[in-house]
Structures are given as C-alpha cells and as structure tokens.
Design a protein around this motif. Structure first.
Motif, mmCIF file in Angstrom:
data_model
loop_
_atom_site.group_PDB
_atom_site.id
_atom_site.type_symbol
_atom_site.label_atom_id
_atom_site.label_comp_id
_atom_site.label_asym_id
_atom_site.label_seq_id
_atom_site.Cartn_x
_atom_site.Cartn_y
_atom_site.Cartn_z
ATOM 1 N N PRO A 19 0.813 -1.239 0.000
ATOM 2 C CA PRO A 19 0.000 0.000 0.000
ATOM 3 C C PRO A 19 0.838 1.276 0.000
ATOM 4 C CG PRO A 19 -0.923 -1.583 1.539
ATOM 5 C CD PRO A 19 0.395 -2.149 1.073
ATOM 6 N N VAL A 20 1.935 1.304 0.759
ATOM 7 C CA VAL A 20 2.786 2.497 0.758
ATOM 8 C C VAL A 20 3.453 2.659 -0.607
ATOM 9 C CG1 VAL A 20 4.825 3.584 1.786
ATOM 10 C CG2 VAL A 20 3.107 2.535 3.252
ATOM 11 N N ALA A 21 3.858 1.555 -1.221
ATOM 12 C CA ALA A 21 4.429 1.636 -2.572
ATOM 13 C C ALA A 21 3.405 2.233 -3.537
ATOM 14 C CB ALA A 21 4.876 0.251 -3.051
ATOM 15 N N GLY A 22 2.144 1.841 -3.402
ATOM 16 C CA GLY A 22 1.079 2.400 -4.244
ATOM 17 C C GLY A 22 0.894 3.885 -4.009
ATOM 18 N N LEU A 23 0.977 4.303 -2.757
ATOM 19 C CA LEU A 23 0.875 5.735 -2.457
ATOM 20 C C LEU A 23 2.062 6.501 -3.033
ATOM 21 C CD1 LEU A 23 -0.381 5.601 1.255
ATOM 22 C CD2 LEU A 23 -1.703 6.247 -0.773
ATOM 23 N N GLY A 54 -6.485 5.159 -8.265
ATOM 24 C CA GLY A 54 -5.996 4.406 -9.420
ATOM 25 C C GLY A 54 -4.628 3.802 -9.177
ATOM 26 N N GLY A 55 -3.743 4.565 -8.548
ATOM 27 C CA GLY A 55 -2.395 4.078 -8.267
ATOM 28 C C GLY A 55 -2.388 2.915 -7.294
ATOM 29 N N LEU A 56 -3.224 3.002 -6.263
ATOM 30 C CA LEU A 56 -3.323 1.892 -5.318
ATOM 31 C C LEU A 56 -3.883 0.641 -5.989
ATOM 32 C CD1 LEU A 56 -4.533 3.675 -2.063
ATOM 33 C CD2 LEU A 56 -2.414 2.389 -2.365
ATOM 34 N N ALA A 57 -4.908 0.821 -6.815
ATOM 35 C CA ALA A 57 -5.487 -0.328 -7.522
ATOM 36 C C ALA A 57 -4.462 -0.972 -8.453
ATOM 37 C CB ALA A 57 -6.729 0.107 -8.300
ATOM 38 N N GLN A 58 -3.727 -0.162 -9.187
ATOM 39 C CA GLN A 58 -2.692 -0.694 -10.085
ATOM 40 C C GLN A 58 -1.618 -1.435 -9.309
ATOM 41 O OE1 GLN A 58 -1.330 2.881 -11.993
ATOM 42 N NE2 GLN A 58 -2.321 2.346 -13.926
ATOM 43 N N THR A 59 -1.172 -0.856 -8.218
ATOM 44 C CA THR A 59 -0.089 -1.449 -7.446
ATOM 45 C C THR A 59 -0.516 -2.767 -6.817
ATOM 46 O OG1 THR A 59 0.731 0.777 -6.976
ATOM 47 C CG2 THR A 59 1.598 -1.001 -5.624
ATOM 48 N N VAL A 60 -1.709 -2.815 -6.263
ATOM 49 C CA VAL A 60 -2.202 -4.065 -5.660
ATOM 50 C C VAL A 60 -2.395 -5.133 -6.736
ATOM 51 C CG1 VAL A 60 -4.166 -5.110 -4.455
ATOM 52 C CG2 VAL A 60 -3.175 -2.978 -3.611
ATOM 53 N N ALA A 61 -2.913 -4.745 -7.891
ATOM 54 C CA ALA A 61 -3.082 -5.711 -8.988
ATOM 55 C C ALA A 61 -1.729 -6.229 -9.468
ATOM 56 C CB ALA A 61 -3.853 -5.075 -10.137
ATOM 57 N N LEU A 62 -0.757 -5.348 -9.606
ATOM 58 C CA LEU A 62 0.574 -5.765 -10.034
ATOM 59 C C LEU A 62 1.226 -6.651 -8.984
ATOM 60 C CD1 LEU A 62 2.832 -5.702 -12.083
ATOM 61 C CD2 LEU A 62 3.618 -3.571 -11.068
ATOM 62 N N TRP A 63 1.046 -6.339 -7.710
ATOM 63 C CA TRP A 63 1.568 -7.159 -6.622
ATOM 64 C C TRP A 63 0.991 -8.575 -6.693
ATOM 65 C CZ3 TRP A 63 -1.541 -7.950 -1.882
ATOM 66 C CH2 TRP A 63 -0.882 -8.711 -0.911
#
Length: 167
Positions: A19-23, A54-63
């Motif tokens: 989550p912090v990476a997404g932020l 959008g950034g959090l959603a992308q990051t969690v999906a990529l994770w």
C-alpha cells in the motif's frame, strides 16, 4: 531482543509494503502530471484522490500478478512455498519500491533528455528490490542465492514482457 524488533519491522513491512508503494507511485504520477492537471482544471484535492485510488489499484493488482508469477516460478524450481507466503515476501521486499516507483513515474513523464537522474534512481532502487526479494526467498525456501535469483528473474522478465506487449 534485536530478532524480535527485526521480526516486528518485517511484519509491519508485510502489512504496509505494497500500500505504501502504491501511495508513492500515486504521488510520483500526481507530481509528474501537475502541468497537465492544471491545464485541464483538475489540480485540486479531487485530482490526488482519483490518482491515488488508481495508483493503489494498479499497485495491488501488479503485486498480486507478480506474486502469482513468482510463486509459479518457485514451484517450477522445486520450491513448495504457499502463494500467500510469496505474496508476503514480495510485500516485505517492497521498501526499495517506495523510492523506485515515484522515480519511475517521473522518468516515464520526463521530457526527452531530462530523464537521466530519475531513470538511474528507479533502476538502482529496482535492483535493491530484486536483491531484497531474492534474499527473502533464499531464507524462506532454504535455497542458495543463485537458486533463489532464478525464479525472481524469470518472474521479472515474464511480467515485463506482458507489460511491453500490452503497451
């Protein structure tokens, strides 16, 4: 005592790493896109909320995607770690991504010829993520460094190929 503190830090990283990476990614995108947002009248608090979602959603999906591919590569290499354990290892290794992702956002949006510093920071921090994940996997699976590096490298290449083809 030190082992308990390190374990608590590691557990905290497992919870907040992605989550912090997404932020951080979202902040990098928002910063890089400020001129475009201002030009379109979207430079208020609403813009950062939309970009962060959008950034959090992308990051969690990529994770989830990267973890699943890494898990498959670990299985192919003879490892028997559960998928959730691999997801935890990826999240624990995410600390360098807190630097790499905003730098990558700035790199991807920089004018031609001005991306050098951001590209260097993104690549160095990305290498640190790779090294940390290999170390985590090596410890979790009881493997040597090279054996742990191969599935991680294969996962990186596979996911990068997918993104390259999708772009």
């Amino acid at each position: 005592m030190v082992a308990v503190i390190e374990d608590q830090r590691s557990s905290l990283l497992a919870l907040i790493g992605i989550p912090v990476a997404g932020l951080c990614w979202s902040l990098g995108v928002w910063t890089a896109r400020q001129p475009l947002l201002a030009q379109q009248g979207l430079d208020g608090p609403g813009s950062i909320t939309l970009i962060t979602a959008g950034g959090l959603a992308q990051t969690v999906a990529l994770w989830a995607c990267f973890s699943a591919v890494t898990w498959a590569m670990v299985r192919a290499a003879g490892g028997r770690l559960p998928l959730l354990r691999v997801m935890e290892l990826v999240s624990r290794a995410a600390l360098p991504l807190w630097v790499a992702l905003p730098a990558a956002a700035l790199w991807l949006t920089a004018p031609a010829g001005r991306a050098g510093p951001a590209a260097a920071v993104a690549m160095l921090a990305g290498l640190a993520f790779f090294a940390l994940l290999v170390r985590q996997l090596s410890l979790a699976a009881g493997w040597g460094g090279l054996r742990a590096a191969l599935p991680v490298a294969a996962a990186v290449i596979f996911v990068a190929s997918i993104f390259t083809l999708a772009a």
